[in-house]
Design a protein around this motif. Structure first.
Motif, PDB file in Angstrom:
ATOM      1  N   GLY A 128       0.816  -1.219   0.000  1.00 13.64           N
ATOM      2  CA  GLY A 128       0.000   0.000   0.000  1.00 13.64           C
ATOM      3  C   GLY A 128       0.840   1.255   0.000  1.00 13.64           C
ATOM      4  O   GLY A 128       1.928   1.291   0.581  1.00 13.64           O
ATOM      5  N   MET A 129       0.322   2.262  -0.661  1.00 13.67           N
ATOM      6  CA  MET A 129       0.960   3.578  -0.685  1.00 13.67           C
ATOM      7  C   MET A 129       0.149   4.527   0.189  1.00 13.67           C
ATOM      8  O   MET A 129      -1.080   4.427   0.269  1.00 13.67           O
ATOM      9  N   ALA A 130       0.833   5.476   0.815  1.00 11.19           N
ATOM     10  CA  ALA A 130       0.140   6.517   1.575  1.00 11.19           C
ATOM     11  C   ALA A 130      -0.658   7.400   0.629  1.00 11.19           C
ATOM     12  O   ALA A 130      -0.320   7.512  -0.561  1.00 11.19           O
ATOM     13  N   LYS A 181      -0.124   7.714  -4.523  1.00  9.37           N
ATOM     14  CA  LYS A 181      -0.577   6.676  -5.456  1.00  9.37           C
ATOM     15  C   LYS A 181      -0.433   7.172  -6.886  1.00  9.37           C
ATOM     16  O   LYS A 181      -0.453   8.381  -7.146  1.00  9.37           O
ATOM     17  N   GLY A 182      -0.326   6.224  -7.819  1.00  7.55           N
ATOM     18  CA  GLY A 182      -0.309   6.565  -9.237  1.00  7.55           C
ATOM     19  C   GLY A 182       0.969   7.236  -9.701  1.00  7.55           C
ATOM     20  O   GLY A 182       1.006   7.853 -10.760  1.00  7.55           O
ATOM     21  N   LYS A 183       2.041   7.098  -8.915  1.00  5.47           N
ATOM     22  CA  LYS A 183       3.310   7.708  -9.300  1.00  5.47           C
ATOM     23  C   LYS A 183       4.364   6.652  -9.637  1.00  5.47           C
ATOM     24  O   LYS A 183       5.546   6.938  -9.710  1.00  5.47           O
ATOM     25  N   GLY A 184       3.902   5.417  -9.762  1.00  7.11           N
ATOM     26  CA  GLY A 184       4.834   4.341 -10.110  1.00  7.11           C
ATOM     27  C   GLY A 184       5.527   3.712  -8.917  1.00  7.11           C
ATOM     28  O   GLY A 184       6.308   2.777  -9.066  1.00  7.11           O
ATOM     29  N   LEU A 185       5.249   4.203  -7.718  1.00  7.96           N
ATOM     30  CA  LEU A 185       5.986   3.705  -6.552  1.00  7.96           C
ATOM     31  C   LEU A 185       5.524   2.315  -6.117  1.00  7.96           C
ATOM     32  O   LEU A 185       6.334   1.487  -5.704  1.00  7.96           O
ATOM     33  N   GLY A 186       4.206   2.049  -6.240  1.00  7.08           N
ATOM     34  CA  GLY A 186       3.719   0.703  -5.927  1.00  7.08           C
ATOM     35  C   GLY A 186       4.388  -0.328  -6.825  1.00  7.08           C
ATOM     36  O   GLY A 186       4.800  -1.402  -6.380  1.00  7.08           O
ATOM     37  N   SER A 187       4.528   0.028  -8.106  1.00  6.72           N
ATOM     38  CA  SER A 187       5.195  -0.879  -9.052  1.00  6.72           C
ATOM     39  C   SER A 187       6.653  -1.085  -8.665  1.00  6.72           C
ATOM     40  O   SER A 187       7.193  -2.189  -8.812  1.00  6.72           O
ATOM     41  N   ARG A 188       7.296  -0.024  -8.182  1.00  8.27           N
ATOM     42  CA  ARG A 188       8.701  -0.157  -7.777  1.00  8.27           C
ATOM     43  C   ARG A 188       8.835  -1.060  -6.559  1.00  8.27           C
ATOM     44  O   ARG A 188       9.782  -1.841  -6.450  1.00  8.27           O
TER      45      ARG A 188
HETATM   46  C1  LIG Z   1      -2.498  -0.671  -5.370  1.00 10.78           C
HETATM   47  C2  LIG Z   1      -1.366   0.317  -5.099  1.00 10.78           C
HETATM   48  C3  LIG Z   1      -0.342  -0.329  -4.156  1.00 10.78           C
HETATM   49  C4  LIG Z   1      -0.682   0.654  -6.433  1.00 10.78           C
HETATM   50  O1  LIG Z   1       0.417   1.515  -6.179  1.00 10.78           O
HETATM   51  P1  LIG Z   1       0.597   2.835  -7.090  1.00 10.78           P
HETATM   52  O2  LIG Z   1       1.903   3.433  -6.746  1.00 10.78           O
HETATM   53  O3  LIG Z   1      -0.606   3.666  -6.927  1.00 10.78           O
HETATM   54  O4  LIG Z   1       0.618   2.177  -8.529  1.00 10.78           O
HETATM   55  P2  LIG Z   1       1.482   2.581  -9.821  1.00 10.78           P
HETATM   56  O5  LIG Z   1       1.571   4.059  -9.902  1.00 10.78           O
HETATM   57  O6  LIG Z   1       2.751   1.820  -9.777  1.00 10.78           O
HETATM   58  O7  LIG Z   1       0.472   2.066 -10.920  1.00 10.78           O
HETATM   59  C5  LIG Z   1       0.776   1.197 -11.954  1.00 10.78           C
HETATM   60  C6  LIG Z   1      -0.470   1.007 -12.767  1.00 10.78           C
HETATM   61  O8  LIG Z   1      -1.472   0.285 -12.024  1.00 10.78           O
HETATM   62  C7  LIG Z   1      -2.737   0.990 -12.049  1.00 10.78           C
HETATM   63  N1  LIG Z   1      -3.313   0.960 -10.718  1.00 10.78           N
HETATM   64  C8  LIG Z   1      -2.841   1.557  -9.624  1.00 10.78           C
HETATM   65  N2  LIG Z   1      -3.629   1.288  -8.565  1.00 10.78           N
HETATM   66  C9  LIG Z   1      -4.634   0.512  -9.020  1.00 10.78           C
HETATM   67  C10 LIG Z   1      -5.772  -0.070  -8.383  1.00 10.78           C
HETATM   68  N3  LIG Z   1      -6.061   0.087  -7.090  1.00 10.78           N
HETATM   69  N4  LIG Z   1      -6.585  -0.828  -9.151  1.00 10.78           N
HETATM   70  C11 LIG Z   1      -6.333  -1.000 -10.460  1.00 10.78           C
HETATM   71  N5  LIG Z   1      -5.263  -0.459 -11.116  1.00 10.78           N
HETATM   72  C12 LIG Z   1      -4.431   0.304 -10.395  1.00 10.78           C
HETATM   73  C13 LIG Z   1      -2.376   2.428 -12.398  1.00 10.78           C
HETATM   74  O9  LIG Z   1      -3.444   2.984 -13.128  1.00 10.78           O
HETATM   75  C14 LIG Z   1      -1.111   2.332 -13.191  1.00 10.78           C
HETATM   76  O10 LIG Z   1      -1.383   2.219 -14.567  1.00 10.78           O
HETATM   77  P3  LIG Z   1      -0.627   3.170 -15.631  1.00 10.78           P
HETATM   78  O11 LIG Z   1       0.840   2.858 -15.489  1.00 10.78           O
HETATM   79  O12 LIG Z   1      -1.211   2.730 -16.944  1.00 10.78           O
HETATM   80  O13 LIG Z   1      -0.980   4.540 -15.235  1.00 10.78           O
HETATM   81  C15 LIG Z   1      -1.883   1.647  -4.461  1.00 10.78           C
HETATM   82  O14 LIG Z   1      -2.778   2.264  -5.352  1.00 10.78           O
HETATM   83  C16 LIG Z   1      -2.538   1.483  -3.116  1.00 10.78           C
HETATM   84  O15 LIG Z   1      -1.897   1.675  -2.091  1.00 10.78           O
HETATM   85  N6  LIG Z   1      -3.846   1.118  -3.094  1.00 10.78           N
HETATM   86  C17 LIG Z   1      -4.567   0.916  -1.850  1.00 10.78           C
HETATM   87  C18 LIG Z   1      -4.129  -0.358  -1.150  1.00 10.78           C
HETATM   88  C19 LIG Z   1      -4.324  -1.571  -2.056  1.00 10.78           C
HETATM   89  O16 LIG Z   1      -5.327  -1.728  -2.722  1.00 10.78           O
HETATM   90  N7  LIG Z   1      -3.308  -2.472  -2.020  1.00 10.78           N
HETATM   91  C20 LIG Z   1      -3.292  -3.673  -2.807  1.00 10.78           C
HETATM   92  C21 LIG Z   1      -3.484  -4.835  -1.909  1.00 10.78           C
HETATM   93  S1  LIG Z   1      -2.871  -6.328  -2.695  1.00 10.78           S
END
Ligand SMILES: CC(C)(COP(=O)(O)OP(=O)(O)OC[C@H]1O[C@@H](n2cnc3c(N)ncnc32)[C@H](O)[C@@H]1OP(=O)(O)O)[C@@H](O)C(=O)NCCC(=O)NCCS
Length: 172
Positions: A92-94, A98-105
């Motif tokens: 999870g991201m704070a 979100k949406g800055k590529g950090l979850g992917s990293r």
């Molecule tokens: C899910 C989560 C970890 C993703 O991290 P993030 O840093 O926001 O994701 P990224 O920026 O790396 O996104 C990569 C891609 O995934 C997509 N994406 C991000 N969050 C998403 C979500 N909740 N559902 C579907 N797609 C998602 C983005 O649109 C992005 O696509 P793009 O590259 O075409 O723009 C974050 O949104 C989060 O903390 N969510 C709440 C907690 C959660 O749901 N955790 C998952 C439990 S397994």
């Protein structure tokens, strides 16, 4: 340690540590309180399973965290389920990050950990299916996983009506 610059318009680029503000690194015991707060916030919304401070302390080495100027802004952990299978948990991201590529990293860093452990399969149970698809995971039938995957479910309010989707990535 992975160091990334913060790129508001897209995914961060990996750079030299000089002049960087956001880092992905292995968690330390000093991260426990911030990890607890981040995970608890999502647990209260039913998006994540809660983790006690004691459990976080015990499993701190399984966590990767993202931090900005010393503030913890994201996390994810790897849980071993068998000789060839690990699960991504507590990802999870704070808010505001979100949406800055950090979850992917963080997922990249966890996959690197799995590779270092010699484990070829990485799974997750999630509502963020598109996110995992974009990171190379495919949706699979939950039934393919061993019983051990479900031991944690006793802590979940939805244990009898689980609507999470199973995703899997097999490492080359
Ligand atoms: C899910 C989560 C970890 C993703 O991290 P993030 O840093 O926001 O994701 P990224 O920026 O790396 O996104 C990569 C891609 O995934 C997509 N994406 C991000 N969050 C998403 C979500 N909740 N559902 C579907 N797609 C998602 C983005 O649109 C992005 O696509 P793009 O590259 O075409 O723009 C974050 O949104 C989060 O903390 N969510 C709440 C907690 C959660 O749901 N955790 C998952 C439990 S397994």
């Amino acid at each position: 340690m992975y160091i990334y610059t913060h790129q508001p318009e897209g995914k961060p680029e990996r750079r030299d540590p000089v002049n960087t503000t956001i880092a992905c690194r292995k968690a330390q015991l000093s991260d426990v309180e911030a990890l607890y707060t981040l995970i608890q916030g999502y647990a209260e919304k039913g998006i994540m399973l809660p983790r006690s401070r004691e459990a976080l302390q015990r499993h701190i080495e399984s966590f990767i965290v993202a931090e900005e100027d010393g503030r913890l802004i994201g996390c994810g952990s790897l849980f071993r389920l068998g000789a060839d299978l690990v699960e991504i948990r507590s990802l999870g991201m704070a808010e505001g990050y979100k949406g800055k590529g950090l979850g992917s990293r963080i997922v990249d860093a966890l996959i690197e950990e799995a590779r270092n452990m010699g484990v070829p399969k990485v799974m997750a149970l999630t509502y963020a299916v598109d996110f995992f698809n974009k990171n190379g995971f495919e949706v699979v039938d939950k039934e393919i996983f061993p019983e051990k995957v479900w031991t944690d479910c006793v802590h979940c309010a939805k244990q009898n009506c689980c609507d999470e989707i199973a995703v899997l990535k097999t490492l080359a």
